[in-house]
Design a protein around this motif. Sequence first.
Motif, short mmCIF file in Angstrom:
data_model
loop_
_atom_site.label_atom_id
_atom_site.label_comp_id
_atom_site.label_asym_id
_atom_site.label_seq_id
_atom_site.Cartn_x
_atom_site.Cartn_y
_atom_site.Cartn_z
N UNK A 23 10.76 0.03 3.84
CA UNK A 23 9.98 0.57 2.73
C UNK A 23 8.58 -0.01 2.72
N UNK A 24 7.62 0.84 2.36
CA UNK A 24 6.25 0.38 2.16
C UNK A 24 5.94 0.24 0.67
N UNK A 25 6.97 0.42 -0.16
CA UNK A 25 6.83 0.25 -1.61
C UNK A 25 7.41 -1.10 -2.00
N UNK A 26 6.66 -1.93 -2.71
CA UNK A 26 7.16 -3.25 -3.10
C UNK A 26 8.45 -3.15 -3.92
N UNK A 27 9.33 -4.14 -3.75
CA UNK A 27 10.57 -4.20 -4.51
C UNK A 27 10.82 -5.65 -4.92
N UNK A 28 11.70 -5.85 -5.87
CA UNK A 28 12.15 -7.19 -6.24
C UNK A 28 13.53 -7.41 -5.65
N UNK A 34 12.50 -12.66 -5.75
CA UNK A 34 11.11 -12.64 -5.33
C UNK A 34 10.73 -11.25 -4.83
N UNK A 35 9.42 -10.99 -4.71
CA UNK A 35 8.95 -9.69 -4.25
C UNK A 35 9.24 -9.49 -2.77
N UNK A 36 9.34 -8.23 -2.37
CA UNK A 36 9.59 -7.91 -0.97
C UNK A 36 8.93 -6.61 -0.56
N UNK A 37 8.88 -6.41 0.75
CA UNK A 37 8.37 -5.17 1.33
C UNK A 37 8.89 -5.10 2.76
N UNK A 227 2.35 -10.61 4.01
CA UNK A 227 3.41 -9.87 4.70
C UNK A 227 4.56 -10.81 5.06
N UNK A 228 4.23 -12.07 5.44
CA UNK A 228 5.27 -13.04 5.77
C UNK A 228 6.05 -13.46 4.53
N UNK A 229 5.34 -13.71 3.43
CA UNK A 229 5.99 -14.10 2.18
C UNK A 229 6.92 -13.01 1.68
N UNK A 230 6.54 -11.76 1.89
CA UNK A 230 7.35 -10.64 1.42
C UNK A 230 8.55 -10.35 2.32
N UNK A 231 8.70 -11.15 3.37
CA UNK A 231 9.93 -11.05 4.16
C UNK A 231 9.83 -10.26 5.43
N UNK A 232 8.63 -9.80 5.81
CA UNK A 232 8.51 -9.00 7.02
C UNK A 232 7.16 -9.26 7.68
N UNK A 233 7.03 -10.38 8.41
CA UNK A 233 5.74 -10.77 8.98
C UNK A 233 5.40 -9.99 10.25
N UNK A 238 1.50 -5.93 7.74
CA UNK A 238 0.15 -6.44 7.46
C UNK A 238 -0.82 -5.29 7.26
N UNK A 239 -0.66 -4.23 8.05
CA UNK A 239 -1.51 -3.05 7.89
C UNK A 239 -1.25 -2.35 6.57
N UNK A 240 0.02 -2.30 6.16
CA UNK A 240 0.37 -1.69 4.87
C UNK A 240 -0.26 -2.48 3.73
#
Length: 247
Positions: A23-28, A34-37, A227-233, A238-240
Amino acid sequence: MKISEKEISHPIHPHHKLKLEYTEIPFTCDGCKEAGIGLKYSCHQEYCDSDQFDLHKVCAVATPIINISFYRKCIFEFHHHPPGEEKRICDACRNEVLGFVYHCKRCGFDLHPCCANLPQVLDDGEHNLYLCHKLAGACHRCGGKGPGWSYRSRCETYNLHLSCVKELLVESWEAMYLKVDKNKVREIQTRIPSLEAALAKNHGGIRGGKIRRCCKMAGGAIRLIVSAILGDPTSIIAAVVEGFISK
């Protein structure tokens, strides 16, 4: 927990299987809160008790015991809930621990799963950013040298607290935490605010082109760290994230 490539069963959501998706939409994350993407495991069963159930990939398939190079004498065990009754703080990002956590019983250290899995090196193609236990210099955003992990450039031109990057993230995605309709929140793609003003205020002695170049580098660093903090480095995420940044 049974794991396959695209589908798992998880003990905190036992009634339905969770499917891996992007997903490119933020989620909890319903695990660590914590936030994710990016990559996540989700339940979309029509009659599920939850409106939607999401887990970071690293939370969903967490390793039971891990070692962290910064804490050589520690053994971190995975917990679904913070141990004990006292408030617990992640020693990496300095945020409160509200859900899934890696905890060292011997030393009392705590880490969010995404923080525990942060890459040692982030490469944006031009500059490498190195994960550090302590700041080598003043943080590029807050100007301080407080506790918590940071990323720094090899040349030590800029250092960024994880906590400061998370503050930027929360400021821009505060709708994720408002007590409003959950489905409505999930539809919101908010923006990270303009970084130049936030970063420039701590560089009073730098002007013109130099501050623009400095903030441009720090902005690139923040995209990677977020991007790393959100779980997908990954470069894709990063572009999103870059696409969220206000010009």
